[in-house]
Design an enzyme around this catalytic site. Structure first.
Site, PDB file in Angstrom:
ATOM      1  N   CYS A   1     -54.664   5.403  20.076  1.00 18.52           N
ATOM      2  CA  CYS A   1     -53.809   4.311  19.627  1.00 18.52           C
ATOM      3  C   CYS A   1     -53.879   4.128  18.122  1.00 18.52           C
ATOM      4  O   CYS A   1     -53.007   3.487  17.530  1.00 18.52           O
ATOM      5  CB  CYS A   1     -54.178   3.021  20.344  1.00 18.52           C
ATOM      6  SG  CYS A   1     -55.910   2.559  20.172  1.00 18.52           S
TER       7      CYS A   1
ATOM      8  N   GLU B   1     -54.088  -5.214  22.809  1.00 15.18           N
ATOM      9  CA  GLU B   1     -54.211  -4.161  21.792  1.00 15.18           C
ATOM     10  C   GLU B   1     -53.315  -3.024  22.235  1.00 15.18           C
ATOM     11  O   GLU B   1     -53.552  -2.401  23.270  1.00 15.18           O
ATOM     12  CB  GLU B   1     -55.668  -3.711  21.668  1.00 15.18           C
ATOM     13  CG  GLU B   1     -55.904  -2.718  20.542  1.00 15.18           C
ATOM     14  CD  GLU B   1     -56.023  -1.298  21.047  1.00 15.18           C
ATOM     15  OE1 GLU B   1     -55.082  -0.520  20.759  1.00 15.18           O
ATOM     16  OE2 GLU B   1     -57.012  -0.970  21.702  1.00 15.18           O
TER      17      GLU B   1
END
Length: 681
Positions: free
Chosen positions: A295, A256
């Site tokens: 993120c 990720e």
């Protein structure tokens, strides 16, 4: 200066040799030395596999879920310790809440999912029986079993608590131990939480390990039963993904990575609509929460060409009101970046974007000599996004976003997808058609998309908030991985195997009765048995009942259901049935009348009905009979001494006619009393 110790092989250990420093984000003061040099990573992995893995695999899903809940409650009781440490990272109290209590909340969510939806067993039947033969003697099921290795979690600096807990929850629920490798910049907060878990005694020895510093040669010692997850920069993740041992042994690697997430303003929105204000608020919130160190933060702001100036002015006006400084001071809304190194990196990325043709609308320059790692909210403008590839590839991981114009909605879609794969995106629109087209064209490049308008805004969890029930991850640059997503995440730590055999053998393996397996009948009605006494396969074959036209008329009058197939003889004769048929719901009612034991007993309540299928019509003169079989049992945890101990029993119900042809198949759930409680104060 104190060294931040690692927890490996069941002991706290200090490294030696070269170390890195953790600095206070606000004062710049050096706080900790961090090194893992000299620590035996092979031994740490072996300890987790020999101690933690067998202990976790021996626990049922229900027991693992209870463990998660206990850990969550314990961490919540110590949260103020974590908040105090979180202040060292430059985070505000609100920022820290997302990290600390948001992470603990994820544990609670997985505890609930495990206790409600998983079996009280160590094997997880993933699907129903799959027939493989004409006569039904050969079939299959997919079963999930815990891997025998260890999960290595390499985490990012921005969420030292949530980033660990959102991976630990499905790892432990899946029956695997974990080795946590936090980012050095905020490792002190992860270490404090790990120490709290270890000291609590709530998890088996070897269930959790911690590396403060480099992972060293750990990846070289892994094998195919291990799992690696990575959260961080795309460049680092891509390097680790092709590590020779990981490639050679096909070790599962879930990545990720940061991504160029977007927020798109629909072409239907005008400045006087509520959606315009919602758009501005959402962008500013995502730019400033955690000082933009998320993120999932919005990096690209895509708006219709005609609204560029209106959006720019509104964003600048709102961003100018954001007070940047020490979160300990009253009125401060945005803290610092994690350290001076991160501040320099953000400045470098901003300079790259400026050199590529972007313009500054606000901010853009930090004081690189200041002790605190502060960076001002920065709004850039890219006048030609199609000719500026840097704006779709360069991420300034801080309070920075770039505004860009779209010529029309189709162009906005193209720009949204130009990031090469994103974790999250938001479309602000009041037009369902625009929303549908956006999803149809942009979903393939996004892991999660929020459609925001006035109707959803009040309860929206926000663009940048991953939820444990929803998948977190994205294609392409975002890493191509998937985390969370409810029970989907648990399956990453388990092996799916197709198991073939007779229905009776498959039932014995899974401890769940399946259609076609042998049943056990005795003189005691199943509804007279307590939860502990019932076993999958316990069955009852009922007496018979013949259905009449009077039944049809009476049920129609009682229920108000006068559908022509039941009540109009002529119309029914011309229908697919050829004549009048009995109400399906009366068939169910009559079936219940056949299998229910009416007296007071262990069965407390009907909990629900699932998977109902009407197979064949029942006509006047047909005779029905019912087979009731205990399919599976799920223990309900007793929450207080006063609460009656119970469990949920799922029963397979087959209603068939005089020709032994099934006419209805379904499952019912009953709440059944237990003879003995398990509450511990």
């Amino acid at each position: 200066m104190q060294q931040l110790a690692s927890f490996l092989s069941g002991t706290w250990q200090s490294g030696r040799g070269r170390s890195r420093l953790i600095h206070h984000a606000i004062s710049g003061e050096a706080l900790w030395e961090v090194t893992s040099e000299g620590l035996d990573m092979a031994a740490a992995r072996q300890f987790a596999i020999e101690k933690g893995a067998p202990a976790l695999r021996a626990m049922t899903f229900i027991e693992r879920a209870a463990m998660l809940k206990a850990v969550a409650k314990h961490l919540l009781s110590e949260k103020e310790r974590f908040y105090a440490l979180s202040a060292q990272t430059g985070a505000t109290r609100a920022d820290s809440w997302v990290d600390i209590e948001g992470g603990i909340g994820t544990l609670f969510t997985y505890a609930s999912l495990g206790s409600r939806e998983l079996p009280d067993d160590t094997l997880w039947p993933e699907d129903e029986l799959i027939p493989l033969s004409k006569e039904g003697g050969f079939a299959a099921r997919h079963l999930l079993t815990s891997k025998s290795g260890v999960a290595v979690h390499i985490n990012a600096f921005n969420f030292p608590c949530w980033g660990m807990l959102e991976k630990l929850a499905p790892t432990w629920l899946g029956g695997m131990p974990a080795i946590i490798k936090p980012a050095t910049a905020t490792a002190q907060l992860t270490q404090a939480m790990v120490k709290s878990i270890v000291d609590s005694g709530l998890v088996p020895e070897g269930a959790i390990s911690l590396i403060c510093g480099s992972a060293g040669d750990l990846l070289d010692h892994l094998d195919s039963q291990d799992v690696v997850t990575f959260t961080g920069s795309a460049a680092t993740g891509q390097m680790l993904r092709v590590q020779p041992n990981i490639v050679a042994k096909s070790i599962p690697f879930t990545m990720e990575a940061d991504s160029l997430n977007c927020c798109v303003l629909g072409e239907d929105v005008t400045p006087d609509q509520p959606e315009f204000a919602l758009f501005i608020r959402e962008v500013v919130r995502e730019m400033t929460t955690k000082a933009g160190q998320k993120c999932t933060a919005i990096r690209r702001i895509i708006v219709p060409q005609a609204l560029v100036n209106a959006v720019s002015d509104a964003l600048v006006a709102r961003l100018q009101k954001v007070v940047v400084g020490d979160p300990a001071q009253e009125g401060v809304k945005m803290g610092a970046l994690v350290n001076a190194e991160q501040r320099a990196d953000v400045q470098e990325k901003v300079n790259i974007l400026l050199a590529a043709g972007c313009e500054i609308r606000l901010g853009g320059q930090a004081d690189l000599s200041a002790a605190g790692a502060f960076f001002p909210p920065t709004l850039l403008y890219c006048p030609q996004p199609d000719e500026t590839p840097a704006v779709h590839a360069t991420e300034a991981f801080g309070p920075v976003a770039t505004l860009m114009p779209a010529q029309n909605q189709r162009h906005a879609l193209q720009l949204a997808c130009a990031g090469g794969g994103s974790l999250a995106g938001t479309l602000v629109t009041a037009d369902p058609q625009i929303a549908r087209q956006f999803i149809a064209d942009a979903a393939r490049t996004h892991g999660r998309i929020q459609i925001l308008n006035e109707e959803s805004a009040k309860e929206s969890t926000g663009h940048g908030s991953p939820l444990p029930q929803l998948v977190h991850g994205g294609p392409g640059r975002a890493g191509g991985g998937e985390e969370l997503g409810g029970l989907r995440a648990v399956k990453h730590y388990m092996q799916r195997t197709a198991v073939q055999g007779s229905p009776t053998m498959l039932a014995a393996i899974s401890k769940q009765w399946v259609r076609g397996a042998k049943v056990e009948e005795d003189r005691i009605h199943p509804f007279r048995k307590y939860f502990e006494e019932l076993q999958p396969g316990d069955s009852l074959l009922t007496p018979r009942r013949t259905m009449t036209e009077a039944d049809i008329v009476n049920f129609a009058c009682l229920s108000g259901d006068h559908f022509y197939a039941h009540m109009d003889k002529i119309a029914a004769a011309e229908s697919i049935f050829g004549e009048r048929v009995v109400h399906g719901y009366f068939v169910l009612s009559a079936a219940a009348g056949l299998f229910v034991d009416a007296g007071v007993g262990p069965v407390i309540a009907n909990y629900g009905l699932e998977s109902l299928r009407f197979i064949e019509p029942v006509k006047p003169g047909d005779t029905i009979q019912v087979r009731l079989t205990c399919k599976r049992k799920t223990l309900k945890k007793q929450r207080s001494a006063e609460e009656k101990p119970t469990g949920v029993v799922e029963w397979a119900v087959e209603v068939f006619n005089q020709h032994q042809t099934p006419v209805a198949l379904y499952s019912i759930l009953t709440l059944v009393a237990r003879q003995h409680g398990d509450f511990v104060d």
